[in-house]
Design a protein around this motif. Structure first.
Motif, PDB file in Angstrom:
ATOM      1  N   LEU A 299       0.822  -1.215   0.000  1.00  0.00           N
ATOM      2  CA  LEU A 299       0.000   0.000   0.000  1.00  0.00           C
ATOM      3  C   LEU A 299       0.855   1.263   0.000  1.00  0.00           C
ATOM      4  N   GLU A 300       0.415   2.231  -0.779  1.00  0.00           N
ATOM      5  CA  GLU A 300       0.913   3.607  -0.671  1.00  0.00           C
ATOM      6  C   GLU A 300      -0.279   4.472  -0.273  1.00  0.00           C
ATOM      7  N   ILE A 301      -0.122   5.273   0.788  1.00  0.00           N
ATOM      8  CA  ILE A 301      -1.232   6.074   1.303  1.00  0.00           C
ATOM      9  C   ILE A 301      -0.826   7.542   1.263  1.00  0.00           C
ATOM     10  N   LEU A 302      -1.666   8.372   0.651  1.00  0.00           N
ATOM     11  CA  LEU A 302      -1.393   9.797   0.456  1.00  0.00           C
ATOM     12  C   LEU A 302      -2.489  10.637   1.102  1.00  0.00           C
ATOM     13  N   LEU A 303      -2.104  11.789   1.686  1.00  0.00           N
ATOM     14  CA  LEU A 303      -3.058  12.770   2.205  1.00  0.00           C
ATOM     15  C   LEU A 303      -3.011  13.998   1.322  1.00  0.00           C
ATOM     16  N   GLN A 304      -4.198  14.432   0.853  1.00  0.00           N
ATOM     17  CA  GLN A 304      -4.277  15.576  -0.050  1.00  0.00           C
ATOM     18  C   GLN A 304      -5.144  16.668   0.560  1.00  0.00           C
ATOM     19  N   SER A 305      -4.642  17.912   0.551  1.00  0.00           N
ATOM     20  CA  SER A 305      -5.381  19.052   1.085  1.00  0.00           C
ATOM     21  C   SER A 305      -6.416  19.536   0.088  1.00  0.00           C
ATOM     22  N   PRO A 306      -7.338  20.422   0.502  1.00  0.00           N
ATOM     23  CA  PRO A 306      -8.333  20.962  -0.435  1.00  0.00           C
ATOM     24  C   PRO A 306      -7.713  21.673  -1.632  1.00  0.00           C
ATOM     25  N   SER A 307      -6.485  22.186  -1.466  1.00  0.00           N
ATOM     26  CA  SER A 307      -5.840  22.887  -2.582  1.00  0.00           C
ATOM     27  C   SER A 307      -5.150  21.935  -3.541  1.00  0.00           C
ATOM     28  N   GLY A 308      -5.068  20.641  -3.169  1.00  0.00           N
ATOM     29  CA  GLY A 308      -4.424  19.660  -4.032  1.00  0.00           C
ATOM     30  C   GLY A 308      -3.014  19.300  -3.614  1.00  0.00           C
ATOM     31  N   ASN A 309      -2.492  19.936  -2.569  1.00  0.00           N
ATOM     32  CA  ASN A 309      -1.155  19.609  -2.085  1.00  0.00           C
ATOM     33  C   ASN A 309      -1.176  18.231  -1.420  1.00  0.00           C
ATOM     34  N   THR A 310      -0.160  17.410  -1.659  1.00  0.00           N
ATOM     35  CA  THR A 310      -0.167  16.017  -1.218  1.00  0.00           C
ATOM     36  C   THR A 310       1.060  15.685  -0.379  1.00  0.00           C
ATOM     37  N   VAL A 311       0.838  14.904   0.685  1.00  0.00           N
ATOM     38  CA  VAL A 311       1.917  14.386   1.532  1.00  0.00           C
ATOM     39  C   VAL A 311       1.781  12.868   1.594  1.00  0.00           C
ATOM     40  N   THR A 312       2.900  12.172   1.441  1.00  0.00           N
ATOM     41  CA  THR A 312       2.902  10.713   1.543  1.00  0.00           C
ATOM     42  C   THR A 312       2.894  10.305   3.014  1.00  0.00           C
ATOM     43  N   LEU A 313       1.878   9.535   3.410  1.00  0.00           N
ATOM     44  CA  LEU A 313       1.835   9.004   4.776  1.00  0.00           C
ATOM     45  C   LEU A 313       2.723   7.773   4.903  1.00  0.00           C
ATOM     46  N   THR A 314       2.591   6.850   3.965  1.00  0.00           N
ATOM     47  CA  THR A 314       3.435   5.658   3.935  1.00  0.00           C
ATOM     48  C   THR A 314       3.506   5.151   2.502  1.00  0.00           C
ATOM     49  N   SER A 315       4.677   4.619   2.130  1.00  0.00           N
ATOM     50  CA  SER A 315       4.864   4.150   0.762  1.00  0.00           C
ATOM     51  C   SER A 315       5.469   2.747   0.777  1.00  0.00           C
ATOM     52  N   TYR A 316       4.591   1.754   0.664  1.00  0.00           N
ATOM     53  CA  TYR A 316       4.981   0.346   0.550  1.00  0.00           C
ATOM     54  C   TYR A 316       5.902  -0.091   1.698  1.00  0.00           C
ATOM     55  N   ASN A 317       5.497   0.284   2.924  1.00  0.00           N
ATOM     56  CA  ASN A 317       6.238  -0.111   4.120  1.00  0.00           C
ATOM     57  C   ASN A 317       5.523  -1.258   4.818  1.00  0.00           C
ATOM     58  N   SER A 318       6.274  -2.137   5.438  1.00  0.00           N
ATOM     59  CA  SER A 318       5.675  -3.243   6.192  1.00  0.00           C
ATOM     60  C   SER A 318       4.903  -2.689   7.382  1.00  0.00           C
ATOM     61  N   MET A 319       3.618  -3.040   7.452  1.00  0.00           N
ATOM     62  CA  MET A 319       2.766  -2.571   8.549  1.00  0.00           C
ATOM     63  C   MET A 319       1.925  -3.728   9.046  1.00  0.00           C
ATOM     64  N   ASP A 320       1.819  -3.836  10.342  1.00  0.00           N
ATOM     65  CA  ASP A 320       1.046  -4.921  10.961  1.00  0.00           C
ATOM     66  C   ASP A 320      -0.426  -4.518  11.019  1.00  0.00           C
TER      67      ASP A 320
END
Length: 393
Positions: A299-320
């Protein structure tokens, strides 16, 4: 003007210095309806500074009685009130401080530790006080330690009022005449909104036994039309946490799944709320995902603001996160946990892989739709996003 001839002091002229440096001459009648002095000053008290104060600040040198006397003088129990309009545009605003300019003729509130100042707020009913919506009592020794009759009130409970609406505020000194004397609320000539009103249910001061325009009751020399007061407001915070209305959402590969938590659709104020470190600005306290997937590193999980700016929360990391019903995956700027190395077993929270929210979204408006997008790999494993919430502080 009524006078009680059996009281210990009758008509007199006294010179009493006020705390703000003036030495006015007051015309005092024992339980009379008038006190006169030369000038006043407004003690404006700011709170968070986001909203304008409602202020009547121009003294016209007279005051009227607003007091709950000792039982022997119940006929003179009286109350004054003035209206105010709540600032804030849309939504609600909160009163944080009230500054009142008055004068005590006698020993004043601190002379008896049981003396109180009673604050009341009424709805507007056609230009007069209507239903009581809030009341609180303050010890006189707490709010007027110097006994000059001017004081500040900071409500101990939330006074949340509709922005743009009109309300009436009453302030009444609860003190015995024979111990502490009288308290008068000073009138003002600003001319803001409706004229102040007065009531004296027992009729000791005359015919105004129910709410009546104070300028027609003869209790303050006919002056007005307002009362000296300054009300400070805090902008009511928007609801702290916003959650998606689109979850649960299946995470079926190989497509990207998107859901949003809408600040704008959740009853927030229409005006701007910015992310930043300045006075009255917001920060993202946390991003919370209740998520289930057999292989977190797909999984890759991204957070996007109302203006369209995006921050990566996690990118293909092992998560339990292979937990029936979902595991709580929380991202916050305050975390010291690195999602790229500490995802298994799952910790309480993580810092976003793409950096701090405060830096990435600095200066952006919180209002609008905040999206979380989950991109799944092609490995064929399914999952579920049960909930997505974003919390502002």
């Amino acid at each position: 003007m009524k006078k009680l001839t059996f009281l210990t002091f009758l008509c007199a002229l006294l010179t009493i210095p006020l705390v703000y440096g003036q030495t006015p001459v007051r015309e005092i009648n024992a339980i009379s309806g008038q006190v006169s002095f030369e000038s006043s000053t407004n003690r404006a008290i700011s709170c968070d500074g986001m909203l304008p104060n409602y202020t009547n600040s121009t003294s016209n040198g007279n005051g009227g009685p607003s007091q709950d006397f000792n039982p022997v003088n119940d006929a003179f129990d009286s109350e004054m009130a003035d209206d105010f309009v709540v600032p804030g545009g849309a939504g609600t605003s909160r009163i944080c401080m009230i500054s009142i300019i008055g004068v005590a003729t006698g020993a004043g509130l601190p002379s008896d530790p049981s003396n109180q100042v009673i604050l009341k707020i009424y709805e507007d009913a056609g230009g007069l006080p209507g239903a009581l919506v809030f009341t609180e009592a303050f010890l006189g020794t707490d709010v007027d330690a110097d006994g000059d009759g001017s004081f500040s009130l900071s409500p101990n409970t939330i006074v949340e009022l509709d922005a743009g609406a009109t309300y009436w505020m009453s302030v009444q000194a609860q003190m015995a005449f024979n111990v502490s004397g009288q308290w008068f609320w000073v009138t003002a000539s600003d001319g803001n909104d409706n004229p102040y009103v007065f009531q004296n249910p027992g009729g000791g001061f005359g015919p105004c036994t129910t709410w009546t325009s104070g300028m027609t009751c003869g209790i303050a020399g006919g002056t007005g039309p307002d009362l000296l007061m300054d009300i400070s407001f805090n902008k009511t915070p928007i609801p702290t946490t916003f959650c998606s209305t689109e979850t649960p959402l299946p995470l079926d590969p190989p497509v990207a799944e998107s859901t949003f938590a809408s600040v704008a659709d959740s009853g927030s104020p229409a005006d701007t709320g910015l992310i930043g470190t300045g006075l009255g600005e917001y920060n993202i306290e946390s991003v919370d995902l209740l998520i289930e997937h057999a292989w977190g590193d797909e999984l890759e999980i991204l957070l996007q603001s109302p203006s369209g700016n995006t921050v990566t929360l996690t990118s293909y990391n092992s998560m339990d996160i292979d937990v029936a019903g979902g595991a709580n995956l929380v991202f916050t700027d305050n975390s010291t946990n690195d999602i790229t190395t500490d995802g298994f077993p799952l910790l309480a929270d993580y810092q976003a892989e793409g950096g701090l929210f405060a830096t990435a979204f600095d200066g952006e408006d919180i209002n609008g739709d905040w999206y979380v997008t989950i991109i799944t790999s092609n490995d064929g494993h399914a999952g579920m996003l049960y909930d997505f919430c974003i919390t502002f502080n």
